[in-house]
Write a protein that holds these residues in place. Sequence first.
Motif, PDB file in Angstrom:
ATOM      1  N   GLN A  89       0.832  -1.203   0.000  1.00 57.28           N
ATOM      2  CA  GLN A  89       0.000   0.000   0.000  1.00 57.28           C
ATOM      3  C   GLN A  89       0.868   1.255   0.000  1.00 57.28           C
ATOM      4  OE1 GLN A  89      -2.581  -0.510   3.366  1.00 57.28           O
ATOM      5  NE2 GLN A  89      -3.844  -2.046   2.339  1.00 57.28           N
ATOM      6  N   PHE A  90       1.945   1.243   0.769  1.00 60.31           N
ATOM      7  CA  PHE A  90       2.875   2.371   0.816  1.00 60.31           C
ATOM      8  C   PHE A  90       3.454   2.640  -0.568  1.00 60.31           C
ATOM      9  CE2 PHE A  90       7.371   3.605   1.065  1.00 60.31           C
ATOM     10  CZ  PHE A  90       7.258   4.856   1.668  1.00 60.31           C
ATOM     11  N   TRP A  91       3.973   1.567  -1.217  1.00 62.49           N
ATOM     12  CA  TRP A  91       4.606   1.742  -2.519  1.00 62.49           C
ATOM     13  C   TRP A  91       3.591   2.069  -3.608  1.00 62.49           C
ATOM     14  CZ3 TRP A  91       9.162   3.339  -3.048  1.00 62.49           C
ATOM     15  CH2 TRP A  91      10.125   3.013  -2.090  1.00 62.49           C
ATOM     16  N   ASP A  92       2.384   1.542  -3.509  1.00 65.26           N
ATOM     17  CA  ASP A  92       1.349   1.922  -4.477  1.00 65.26           C
ATOM     18  C   ASP A  92       1.085   3.415  -4.408  1.00 65.26           C
ATOM     19  OD1 ASP A  92       1.043  -0.626  -5.468  1.00 65.26           O
ATOM     20  OD2 ASP A  92      -0.840  -1.034  -4.396  1.00 65.26           O
ATOM     21  N   ALA A  93       1.000   3.956  -3.198  1.00 66.87           N
ATOM     22  CA  ALA A  93       0.766   5.391  -3.030  1.00 66.87           C
ATOM     23  C   ALA A  93       1.937   6.192  -3.599  1.00 66.87           C
ATOM     24  CB  ALA A  93       0.550   5.727  -1.560  1.00 66.87           C
ATOM     25  N   LYS A  94       3.162   5.740  -3.337  1.00 71.19           N
ATOM     26  CA  LYS A  94       4.339   6.450  -3.853  1.00 71.19           C
ATOM     27  C   LYS A  94       4.372   6.400  -5.383  1.00 71.19           C
ATOM     28  CE  LYS A  94       6.223   7.715  -0.013  1.00 71.19           C
ATOM     29  NZ  LYS A  94       6.166   9.104   0.380  1.00 71.19           N
ATOM     30  N   LEU A  95       4.064   5.249  -5.945  1.00 74.99           N
ATOM     31  CA  LEU A  95       4.077   5.108  -7.405  1.00 74.99           C
ATOM     32  C   LEU A  95       2.955   5.920  -8.052  1.00 74.99           C
ATOM     33  CD1 LEU A  95       5.007   1.350  -7.723  1.00 74.99           C
ATOM     34  CD2 LEU A  95       6.456   3.318  -8.255  1.00 74.99           C
ATOM     35  N   ASP A  96       1.811   6.009  -7.385  1.00 77.04           N
ATOM     36  CA  ASP A  96       0.726   6.854  -7.890  1.00 77.04           C
ATOM     37  C   ASP A  96       1.161   8.312  -7.906  1.00 77.04           C
ATOM     38  OD1 ASP A  96      -0.911   4.664  -8.259  1.00 77.04           O
ATOM     39  OD2 ASP A  96      -2.096   4.995  -6.426  1.00 77.04           O
ATOM     40  N   LEU A  98       4.246   9.413  -8.125  1.00 79.53           N
ATOM     41  CA  LEU A  98       5.238   9.532  -9.196  1.00 79.53           C
ATOM     42  C   LEU A  98       4.553   9.613 -10.554  1.00 79.53           C
ATOM     43  CD1 LEU A  98       8.184   9.552 -10.172  1.00 79.53           C
ATOM     44  CD2 LEU A  98       8.103   7.041 -10.133  1.00 79.53           C
ATOM     45  N   ASP A  99       3.536   8.795 -10.768  1.00 77.90           N
ATOM     46  CA  ASP A  99       2.793   8.810 -12.026  1.00 77.90           C
ATOM     47  C   ASP A  99       2.154  10.173 -12.264  1.00 77.90           C
ATOM     48  OD1 ASP A  99       1.698   7.507 -14.379  1.00 77.90           O
ATOM     49  OD2 ASP A  99      -0.239   7.553 -13.332  1.00 77.90           O
ATOM     50  N   THR A 100       1.548  10.733 -11.213  1.00 79.98           N
ATOM     51  CA  THR A 100       0.932  12.053 -11.311  1.00 79.98           C
ATOM     52  C   THR A 100       1.987  13.103 -11.651  1.00 79.98           C
ATOM     53  OG1 THR A 100      -0.762  11.423  -9.710  1.00 79.98           O
ATOM     54  CG2 THR A 100      -0.423  13.781 -10.059  1.00 79.98           C
ATOM     55  N   TYR A 101       3.107  13.050 -10.992  1.00 78.34           N
ATOM     56  CA  TYR A 101       4.200  13.994 -11.231  1.00 78.34           C
ATOM     57  C   TYR A 101       4.708  13.890 -12.671  1.00 78.34           C
ATOM     58  CZ  TYR A 101       8.791  16.188 -10.928  1.00 78.34           C
ATOM     59  OH  TYR A 101       9.895  16.972 -11.155  1.00 78.34           O
ATOM     60  N   LEU A 102       4.903  12.689 -13.155  1.00 78.11           N
ATOM     61  CA  LEU A 102       5.394  12.502 -14.528  1.00 78.11           C
ATOM     62  C   LEU A 102       4.389  13.016 -15.557  1.00 78.11           C
ATOM     63  CD1 LEU A 102       7.063   8.982 -14.215  1.00 78.11           C
ATOM     64  CD2 LEU A 102       8.208  11.198 -14.433  1.00 78.11           C
ATOM     65  N   LYS A 103       3.116  12.819 -15.303  1.00 80.15           N
ATOM     66  CA  LYS A 103       2.089  13.347 -16.216  1.00 80.15           C
ATOM     67  C   LYS A 103       2.115  14.871 -16.249  1.00 80.15           C
ATOM     68  CE  LYS A 103      -0.984   9.386 -16.088  1.00 80.15           C
ATOM     69  NZ  LYS A 103      -2.229   8.814 -15.569  1.00 80.15           N
ATOM     70  N   GLU A 104       2.328  15.487 -15.068  1.00 78.54           N
ATOM     71  CA  GLU A 104       2.422  16.956 -15.003  1.00 78.54           C
ATOM     72  C   GLU A 104       3.628  17.449 -15.797  1.00 78.54           C
ATOM     73  OE1 GLU A 104       2.440  18.222 -10.922  1.00 78.54           O
ATOM     74  OE2 GLU A 104       0.488  17.289 -10.525  1.00 78.54           O
ATOM     75  N   ILE A 105       4.747  16.784 -15.670  1.00 77.58           N
ATOM     76  CA  ILE A 105       5.942  17.172 -16.415  1.00 77.58           C
ATOM     77  C   ILE A 105       5.733  17.042 -17.911  1.00 77.58           C
ATOM     78  CG2 ILE A 105       8.338  16.486 -16.914  1.00 77.58           C
ATOM     79  CD1 ILE A 105       8.685  15.857 -13.983  1.00 77.58           C
ATOM     80  N   GLN A 106       5.086  15.948 -18.308  1.00 80.28           N
ATOM     81  CA  GLN A 106       4.832  15.739 -19.742  1.00 80.28           C
ATOM     82  C   GLN A 106       3.913  16.822 -20.312  1.00 80.28           C
ATOM     83  OE1 GLN A 106       3.333  11.732 -19.778  1.00 80.28           O
ATOM     84  NE2 GLN A 106       5.387  10.821 -19.968  1.00 80.28           N
TER      85      GLN A 106
END
Length: 110
Positions: A89-96, A98-106
């Motif tokens: 659950q911890f890593w799922d939240a962190k990866l989510d 990261l995914d949000t951050y990468l989408k913002e950068i793109q």
Amino acid sequence: MKPDQLSLTFSALADPTRRAIVARLALGEATVSQLAEPFEMSFPAVSKHLKVLERAGLVERGREAQFRPRRLTPEPLRDLASWLESYRQFWDAKLDSLDTYLKEIQKKDI
């Protein structure tokens, strides 16, 4: 679950031979000779691996006439899965995040 039980479970599963034995027992009961078949080792060596698994509570001996089939005991694996779940659950939240951050950068690059 006591932390020392978790350590016993991790320690028992640290060895690839013992993990293979657990995988075989997940299919059903087996005798020591059946468990030894895929390995190039003596019965005493397989018995030592079984003793480690038994001490960790992962395997138990049955009593059928003169046979002593081994069977998997699921409780330590359930406890291990439960312990790991909190980290999933911890890593799922962190990866989510990261995914949000990468989408913002793109979006900024477009």
